[in-house]
Write a protein that holds these residues in place. Structure first.
Motif, short mmCIF file in Angstrom:
data_model
loop_
_atom_site.label_atom_id
_atom_site.label_comp_id
_atom_site.label_asym_id
_atom_site.label_seq_id
_atom_site.Cartn_x
_atom_site.Cartn_y
_atom_site.Cartn_z
N GLU A 78 10.85 -0.01 0.40
CA GLU A 78 11.44 1.25 0.88
C GLU A 78 12.38 1.83 -0.17
O GLU A 78 12.37 3.04 -0.43
CB GLU A 78 12.19 1.03 2.20
CG GLU A 78 11.29 0.90 3.39
CD GLU A 78 12.04 0.64 4.67
OE1 GLU A 78 11.69 1.26 5.68
OE2 GLU A 78 12.99 -0.19 4.67
N GLU A 79 13.19 0.98 -0.77
CA GLU A 79 14.11 1.44 -1.82
C GLU A 79 13.34 1.95 -3.04
O GLU A 79 13.69 2.96 -3.64
CB GLU A 79 15.06 0.31 -2.23
CG GLU A 79 16.07 -0.08 -1.17
CD GLU A 79 17.00 1.07 -0.80
OE1 GLU A 79 17.43 1.82 -1.70
OE2 GLU A 79 17.29 1.21 0.40
N MET A 80 12.27 1.25 -3.41
CA MET A 80 11.46 1.67 -4.55
C MET A 80 10.81 3.03 -4.29
O MET A 80 10.73 3.88 -5.18
CB MET A 80 10.41 0.61 -4.86
CG MET A 80 11.02 -0.69 -5.37
SD MET A 80 9.80 -2.01 -5.50
CE MET A 80 8.98 -1.55 -7.01
N ILE A 81 10.36 3.24 -3.06
CA ILE A 81 9.75 4.52 -2.70
C ILE A 81 10.79 5.63 -2.81
O ILE A 81 10.50 6.71 -3.33
CB ILE A 81 9.11 4.46 -1.30
CG1 ILE A 81 7.86 3.57 -1.34
CG2 ILE A 81 8.79 5.85 -0.78
CD1 ILE A 81 7.28 3.25 0.01
N GLU A 82 11.99 5.36 -2.34
CA GLU A 82 13.06 6.37 -2.46
C GLU A 82 13.33 6.72 -3.92
O GLU A 82 13.55 7.88 -4.25
CB GLU A 82 14.34 5.89 -1.76
CG GLU A 82 14.25 5.89 -0.24
CD GLU A 82 13.87 7.24 0.33
OE1 GLU A 82 14.47 8.28 -0.07
OE2 GLU A 82 12.97 7.27 1.18
N LEU A 83 13.29 5.74 -4.79
CA LEU A 83 13.48 6.00 -6.21
C LEU A 83 12.35 6.86 -6.77
O LEU A 83 12.59 7.74 -7.59
CB LEU A 83 13.57 4.68 -6.99
CG LEU A 83 14.84 3.87 -6.79
CD1 LEU A 83 14.70 2.50 -7.45
CD2 LEU A 83 16.05 4.61 -7.31
N HIS A 84 11.13 6.62 -6.31
CA HIS A 84 10.00 7.44 -6.75
C HIS A 84 10.15 8.88 -6.26
O HIS A 84 9.77 9.81 -6.97
CB HIS A 84 8.67 6.85 -6.25
CG HIS A 84 8.13 5.79 -7.14
ND1 HIS A 84 7.45 6.08 -8.31
CD2 HIS A 84 8.16 4.45 -7.05
CE1 HIS A 84 7.09 4.94 -8.88
NE2 HIS A 84 7.51 3.94 -8.14
N LYS A 85 10.70 9.04 -5.06
CA LYS A 85 10.89 10.40 -4.52
C LYS A 85 11.88 11.20 -5.35
O LYS A 85 11.77 12.41 -5.45
CB LYS A 85 11.35 10.33 -3.07
CG LYS A 85 10.27 9.90 -2.11
CD LYS A 85 10.81 9.85 -0.68
CE LYS A 85 9.75 9.42 0.31
NZ LYS A 85 10.29 9.36 1.67
N GLU A 86 12.85 10.51 -5.92
CA GLU A 86 13.87 11.21 -6.73
C GLU A 86 13.25 11.63 -8.04
O GLU A 86 13.57 12.52 -8.70
CB GLU A 86 15.07 10.29 -6.96
CG GLU A 86 15.83 9.99 -5.70
CD GLU A 86 16.94 9.00 -5.91
OE1 GLU A 86 17.20 8.58 -7.06
OE2 GLU A 86 17.56 8.62 -4.92
N ASP B 228 0.83 -1.20 0.00
CA ASP B 228 0.00 0.00 0.00
C ASP B 228 0.87 1.25 0.00
O ASP B 228 0.54 2.25 -0.65
CB ASP B 228 -0.93 0.02 1.22
CG ASP B 228 -2.05 -1.02 1.14
OD1 ASP B 228 -2.26 -1.62 0.05
OD2 ASP B 228 -2.70 -1.25 2.18
N ALA B 229 1.97 1.19 0.71
CA ALA B 229 2.90 2.33 0.74
C ALA B 229 3.47 2.60 -0.65
O ALA B 229 3.57 3.76 -1.08
CB ALA B 229 4.04 2.06 1.73
N LEU B 230 3.81 1.55 -1.37
CA LEU B 230 4.33 1.73 -2.72
C LEU B 230 3.27 2.34 -3.63
O LEU B 230 3.56 3.23 -4.43
CB LEU B 230 4.82 0.40 -3.28
CG LEU B 230 5.43 0.43 -4.69
CD1 LEU B 230 6.58 1.42 -4.78
CD2 LEU B 230 5.86 -0.96 -5.09
N THR B 231 2.05 1.89 -3.48
CA THR B 231 0.95 2.45 -4.27
C THR B 231 0.82 3.96 -4.01
O THR B 231 0.66 4.75 -4.94
CB THR B 231 -0.38 1.74 -3.93
OG1 THR B 231 -0.25 0.37 -4.27
CG2 THR B 231 -1.55 2.35 -4.67
N GLU B 232 0.91 4.34 -2.75
CA GLU B 232 0.83 5.78 -2.41
C GLU B 232 2.02 6.55 -2.97
O GLU B 232 1.86 7.68 -3.45
CB GLU B 232 0.73 5.96 -0.89
CG GLU B 232 -0.57 5.49 -0.29
CD GLU B 232 -1.80 6.21 -0.84
OE1 GLU B 232 -1.72 7.45 -1.08
OE2 GLU B 232 -2.83 5.55 -1.03
N ALA B 233 3.19 5.95 -2.92
CA ALA B 233 4.37 6.62 -3.47
C ALA B 233 4.23 6.84 -4.97
O ALA B 233 4.62 7.90 -5.49
CB ALA B 233 5.63 5.81 -3.17
#
Length: 104
Positions: free
Chosen positions: A96-104, A28-33
Motif C-alpha cells: 500500500e505504501e509503495m502504491i502511494e509512492l507510485h501515485k506521487e 498484483d496491485a503493485l504491478t497495476e500501480a
C-alpha cells in the motif's frame, strides 16, 4: 455434549490459502500501480484485505474452540499458517505504501 475436536490440518490449510491469496492480490496491485492503473490497484488491495480478513476470521474462530487434546498452540502446521497470515498483513501494508509512492 463434548466439544467437537478442531481439525488443525484443515484449519491450517484454510488460513494458508487465504493468506496466499491476499499476498498474490497485493503483489498484483503493485504491478497495476507500476503501470499507472491506480483504480485497479486500489481494487486489488481491497480484495487482498478481504482475503486476509477471511484467514484471520478462521484463525480467531478456531482459537476460541476447546481442543480436548490441547494441541491448538503446539501444532507446527498451524504455526506455519499463522506466519503466512501475519506476513500477508505486512506485505499488504508495505505494498500500500509503495502504491502511494507510485501515485506521487
Amino acid at each position: 455434549m463434548a466439544p467437537k475436536e478442531v481439525n488443525l490440518e484443515q484449519v491450517s490449510f484454510k488460513i494458508t490459502l487465504h493468506a496466499g491469496n491476499a499476498k498474490e492480490l497485493a503483489h498484483d496491485a503493485l504491478t497495476e500501480a507500476k503501470k499507472g492503473n491506480y483504480q485497479k490497484a486500489d481494487e486489488l488491495i481491497e480484495e487482498a484485505h478481504e482475503e486476509y480478513a477471511k484467514g484471520h476470521d478462521i484463525q480467531s474462530e478456531n482459537m476460541s474452540k476447546d481442543d480436548p487434546k490441547q494441541r491448538v498452540m503446539t501444532n507446527m502446521l498451524l504455526a506455519h499458517a499463522m506466519d503466512h497470515l501475519m506476513s500477508a498483513n505486512t506485505e499488504i501494508s508495505l505494498i500500500e505504501e509503495m502504491i502511494e509512492l507510485h501515485k506521487e
